[in-house]
Every structure is written in C-alpha cells, then in structure tokens.
Design a protein around this motif. Sequence first.
Motif: not given
Lengths: 477, 477
Positions: A292-298
Amino acid sequence: MIERVNSLLMKNCLLDSKRPTLIGVSGGPDSLCLLHIMDRLGYRLIVAYLDHALRSDSSRDADHVRQITADLGLPFCSERVDVAGYAEAHKLSLEEAARIVRYMYLFKLADQQNAQAVVVGHNADDQVETVLMHILRGTGLAGLRGMSYRSVPNTWHNRIALVRPLLGVWREEVDNYIESNGLNPVTDVSNWDSRFFRNRLRHELVPYLEDYNPQVRKLIWRMASTLEEDFNVISKQVEIAWDESVVQESGAYIGFDTQFLRNQAGGIQRHLLRRAIYQLLPNLRDADFTAIERAVDFLNSPANYGRCDLLAGIYLLLEGERVWIATSAGDLPTIIWPQISKDQVYNLPVPGELPLESGWSLSAENGLGPEQVGDLIYANANQFHVYLDAQSINPPLLIRSRRPGDRFKPIGLDGHSIKLADFMVNVKLPRRARDHWPIVISDREIVWVSGYRLAEPFKVKTGTRCIVRLILSRESH
Amino acid sequence: MIERVNSLLMKNCLLDSKRPTLIGVSGGPDSLCLLHIMDRLGYRLIVAYLDHALRSDSSRDADHVRQITADLGLPFCSERVDVAGYAEAHKLSLEEAARIVRYMYLFKLADQQNAQAVVVGHNADDQVETVLMHILRGTGLAGLRGMSYRSVPNTWHNRIALVRPLLGVWREEVDNYIESNGLNPVTDVSNWDSRFFRNRLRHELVPYLEDYNPQVRKLIWRMASTLEEDFNVISKQVEIAWDESVVQESGAYIGFDTQFLRNQAGGIQRHLLRRAIYQLLPNLRDADFTAIERAVDFLNSPANYGRCDLLAGIYLLLEGERVWIATSAGDLPTIIWPQISKDQVYNLPVPGELPLESGWSLSAENGLGPEQVGDLIYANANQFHVYLDAQSINPPLLIRSRRPGDRFKPIGLDGHSIKLADFMVNVKLPRRARDHWPIVISDREIVWVSGYRLAEPFKVKTGTRCIVRLILSRESH
C-alpha cells in the motif's frame, strides 16, 4: 445482569424478540449464559451446536447441550465436522479452521431457518483478547475496533446479522451468573491449551499487562469501542470517495480517476487502494502495508505513466487520467477511448461520418462560413470539435492509426514539425491507446490528432471563406 | 543511513537546511547520531542541552555535549533546571516533569534564536514504546498514532515545528551508526532504571511481546503510521463539523446547534464533545471515556431539555435548539434570544417600533389590505412576521414578560385556551429565556407569543379589511 443484557440486546444489537434467532451454543459458560438470559427475556431461539471433532469426547458435549436445550423446550440442531481435516486441506491453523467451519454452519442454518441473526457468546474479555491479537499480528483501524455488537453485512452473510450481546459483559460476570443460576457448562479443555494463540493471550499476556496497569482490560475495551465509531466515520468517507473516484470496475480491474484519487487525503487513498485490492482478491489474508505504501508513493509521484507491482500479481498502472488496479489476468478496458484497427485506412467523406469502435465516431461537416461559427474557430477550446479551412484539405480525408516516422505540425508551434510519437507522450495520450488512435490525414499530411490537436497548416485563417468542422464524439451509454 | 535520514528530513520533516534549526542533544546515542548526520548534511544547527539535575554527575554530561558541539564548530546553549523540584511542585512524575521542562526550554530557545524547528532524536523503537504506553494507559486514535515526523502547531508552540527525523530509524541502526563512526555518547543511567514506566516497557514488555511475534515492533510502528493518516482524515471531518455546528463560544461555554450535532455520526459527536471539553479546560489530563459516553447518550435521547454533569465541573445543557458545554463558572449567553426586563411593561404603537435587548426589536405596521399580503396572511409560515386583523386589537399594544396564570388561545386550537407556561414547554422555548420573553398584549389578552404563535382571536379572517403586521427581528451583527 439480565437487565444489562436486555438493554444491550435492544440498544446495541437491535434484535426483534418475536423473530427467530439462531444461537450458537458450545456449552461453555458464555453461550450457556447467553442462551439462558435470552430465553428468559422471551426471544424465539433456535439452538445450534457444531461438533468440531477435535477431541475424542466431543460428542459428550453435544449431548450435554442437547439436554440443556431440551430442558428449555427449544429447537436444537447440530452437526459434526472434521475441523482438523479442513485445516489441513486449507492450510489453516486449527483455531482458524474451527472458526470458519463454525460460522459457515451457523449461517447456513440461519438461512434455512429464516433467522434474523446468528447470536454468539463473545464477552468483553474476548474483545480485549481479539484487539491484542490483532495488534500482535499487525493491524489498522479495522482490527483495533475488535468485534461489533451487530454486524450486517458480514463475512458470512449479506442479510443475516452476526450479533454478540455479551461484548459488554466481562467473563467474571458471566461466571457469576452461571454460578448463581446453578448452570452447568461443559469445560472445554482447549481453553487451557496454550497451543492456541488466543489462549496464550488470555492466560499469559493479559495478566502480564495487568501488572503494568490493573485497568488495562477496561481501557482496551473502551479504546476498541471508540475506534469502532472512528472506523465508521472513515468508512463513510471512503464509501463516498469510492463512488466518486471509481470510473470503471470489473472482476479483473478497478479504474480510478487519477486527479480525484490524488486529491484525496493520504488516509483515504490508502483505504481506497486497500479496498480495490481486496475486491480483486477477496481471499487475500492481508493487504501488505509495504504494498500500500508503494502504491501511494507511486500514485503521488509526478510521473503520469508507469506500472508498479503491488502484491500477489496485482499491479497499479498509472496512465494519464486513469489509475488502474488490476490483476495480471485481466485485460484493461480500452472502450473509453476512440480506437481503430491498426492496419486499415478508412475514408471520411466531407460531409460524412465514420463509425469507430465502442460507439465512437468521426464526422465532418462543411458549408460553414466564418459568420456562423464566430470566434470559436480561432479558440479551438474544445479538442473534440475543430474547425479547418476547407481549401486546405483534399477530400475525402483518410483515417488511419500512427506509423513509424509520422511527423506533425501542432497548432501553436508556428508551423514547427515534431514527431507524432513525442507529441503523444507530451499530451499524455494513454500508452495502450496510441497504436489504435485515429489520426486524420489529407494528402499524406496529418490534419488532426483526433481529440488532441489540429495541425497548423489547416487552421482557419483571416481570409478563410469556407469552413469544415470535424467532430469526434461518442454516443452516450 | 545518511541517505535514509536525508530522505526523511526532506520528505517527512520538510526542513530547510539553510534556516537555523535547534537540535536538542542529551548526549545519548539518538541525539548524537542525529546531530552528526544533520551536520554532515549541511543543516544550520544550534545545539541545546538541558541538564535535568536528576543525577549528581549530570554536569559531566553537559560538558561532554559542549565538547562535541565545539568539535563540530556549532553554537551551544545549555541550562540547568531542578526537575525533581518541578515535579514535586506540579505533582508530576519525574519523567513527565522532565519532558515538560525540556520542551519548554527548547521552544523558548528556538523562539529566541528564530529557529524554524526543534529537532529531537526519538527513534522507531521510541515510537513503538509510546504507542504501547498509550495503550496501557488508555487511549484513542490520537494516542495510537504515536509521535509525528513533524508537528506544527504543537503543545509547545504555534509556529515552530517539533520534528523527529529518526522516527523511521531503529535503535539498532542508530547504535550501528554510532559505532561505525566512532562516536562517543554519554550513557544515561536512567535508561536502565525501571523506575521509569517507559524504561520498563523498553526492557521488559517489548521483548516479551516479541516472544509472541518477532515482527511485533515493525507491525506496531506500521500501525501507528497508518493510524496517523486515519487521524488526519477524522480531524479534518471534525474541523468541518466544528465550524458548522458551533454557534457561539467563549472561555466558559461552547454552544452547538442541537440538530446539527445530533445528525453527526457518533464518532464525530464524540470528537466534538471532547474538543469542547479540552477547549474549556486545556489542562485537563484526560477527557474521561465515561463522561463522553454519558454526554453522547444524553445528547441523543429524545429529551429536549436538561442538564448532564460531565466532569471537573463541566456540564452539558440541552436546551431546545442549542446544546451547551459549559463550565460551572460561566453564565450562558442569552443574547441569541429577544429578551425584555421582567418587571416592566412597554408600549408598541401601531405603526411603531420597540427596541429590545441585544439588537432585537418588535415593530408594527398598518394600512395593509388583503390584496397586498395575499395568501401569506393565512399561512403564518414565518413566525417572525405575523398578520392580524386590525379591528381585533386596541392600540397601543403592550409588551411584557409572562405572569403567573397567563393563558393563551394559540391559533389552530379552535380558540381553545391553554396555560402560557404549558405552551412554552410544548414549543420548546428555552427555559432560561422564558421569564424575559416578550409577549404582545391587547386589552389584557395575549395577542402573540412573539416568534412562536399568534392567538386565534386576532387572526385575519375572510372579512378582514385592514391588516396589521407584527415583526420580531434582529439587526444582523
């Protein structure tokens, strides 16, 4: 005690005493106490017992519950299921397998019996243990709120509520009730078996924490109760944001409006992404925090294009005005764009119309003079309706997809020519749509990248007498 | 490691390396590591040391930090405060007193030095311990999210941020950095003293929990990080709801619109009530869970009137369209209502105007015919503008407050007469306003309970030729 439970039943559980209610009774103190109290309060109960077949003497417990039910003159149902076998087949812990098998049985039965709810005996201590278990295993607001007095829809059924009236009653109070009413519960040996994670929490962790603060059980219970309300507030916001930002969905993908998603608060973005992932993979145990963090950053990076792998084959595709969360299996939809076959060239007579795929069409109108279209012809504000100098083209216009080496003189660049490929990147034309995008040609020169930009040589000039209008449109659906 | 901290400083802490930044350095590994890294990254640092005077050798630590600062060529400030004395005077634990004294000093200094932020060395393990401490002491979303990378405004200052760049770095990583860079931290003996609750968490509880799940620190850290986002979502909702529902506020009371407050989700109601209580008593340690529950239950009960004591002398007063949260000290405002002196009788000529208190006034207009007012005269939809048959009254009208025994024939009851006192209860006229409420009289008979109801004998009838309009109004402010 009876009054307390009565009030919880009415205020928090919203049960109708006149409609049939299925009660799951293990024969332990909690469910026995609940059965006894609800019966005294006049609820129409159907008693259900699931024999987990985990102990050699488990059928003795079944007989015990059957006898108690018979004494109260209530209907009784039971079933024996091989939980150990189920656990092995589904690679689950015994506790988890027991839970799933039990609820599946109870809700199947409730459905058959037309019951308003399945009632189970979880008490306030169970609530505290559940919250602690979630914390130890990693959780967010959804887990920290613990269990609910009433939940519908729930994991097991859309209409039949799962109800836990004793969530506000401590184990000690249940035991007192059992004793003062001379009830005779079965003693479930597994309660004393530290093999089960939950039992270890109950008998070791909670007493350990009480050494730090004797009030800790009460405080954790209250924390869960407050967070349940907070969870509801957030859920409502997420619901609203979902309805507003999801543009398309199928079993294989969910498409969000990029701008709308980016404008959401970080917390809402995370919940939307998590919900999308769970919707695509309902059996996923845990939407990993780092995914989820990766998705939000991206999502919030300045990039407008690209793919970011999340977990279990699910990826995020950022594509201009759309963000897709998709499984590797699913083809993303292209019907939102005007598309044509890659290897064909079509004629567009002037005037005339050319149907494209998915309800899109290109059309040309002529016979317009400057006086009829006014200032519109210079503004070119609407990229779906453009105006050209009729004398600059040689009908019929040709419609084809892009070819290697295509160049184009976009209006506004003083007739300067650039690569069509670069132009498509610059205007963020979705990558997947580029190969099939309809381009309007006259005498081998690009007139219009439909929906994006007219070419300089074809624009309406001060001396233009006769005007052609090109329209890219889609029938509403 | 330096790269990690650099990214946290830029992405999460939003610090400008060119502006002065105050760094609190105890000389322990965390603050020493942070000092060293921020100095290498080129931040303009001012080093501050507070000597808590809790140990006889504490001035040796001060000298140590002073020396390190001098070696780096940075400005150094320090102060010695008798924390034990402060703790005793303010009835605080040593740990709590040390915390307060330290931050007060750091922010006072930051203000003097025109620093953009106070930077402190809390690490990821501190974060986990903080969350656990809050859980053990009882908390909600605000406590579960732990500390923030950056918070402004904060408890200590409105403009200067409190920044914790190492929140994303584990203690082990700090220790590795200290070792591989040959740094020489002071060893704070209090770290090994279980007298402090936090130290007991660190050295006993956390290892104990890791025995349940070796990942538990990471999972609790992530939980806090997710909840911080959720907290922000809720805070924004509460902010919006506060602005919309608070009608009046002073240091002694906060007035909500009853209907608006009742329409809010339970979670938002609780946050609004908690915020109101904290605003009235900023030094309150803990808005007790049961007080908030009591307030919510009372607020949502069908009752429209009444008082509910909350805590520390604060009460909730439900008063028709207003809900007040107030301290026992404060007089609630009455300026929202039209009020008159209790013992006086006023004349209202027709036509004419009578000023009341707080910008309110009553006025009478005449010379209107049925053709000018149309159907309005029968509808009486607006209780602040009523129409009467001019022939039914005997000017001047008298204005006075209620008297014992007053009776009244409200329109719509077929001329049936009821007690004025009962009428006021029925229409939920605020209790505190009743004794000073302006009543319009003609020939000893009540014509109009202003703002509420006209009396039947004075209404416009089919044969009415001449109409008087009475208006209750308030100048906008």
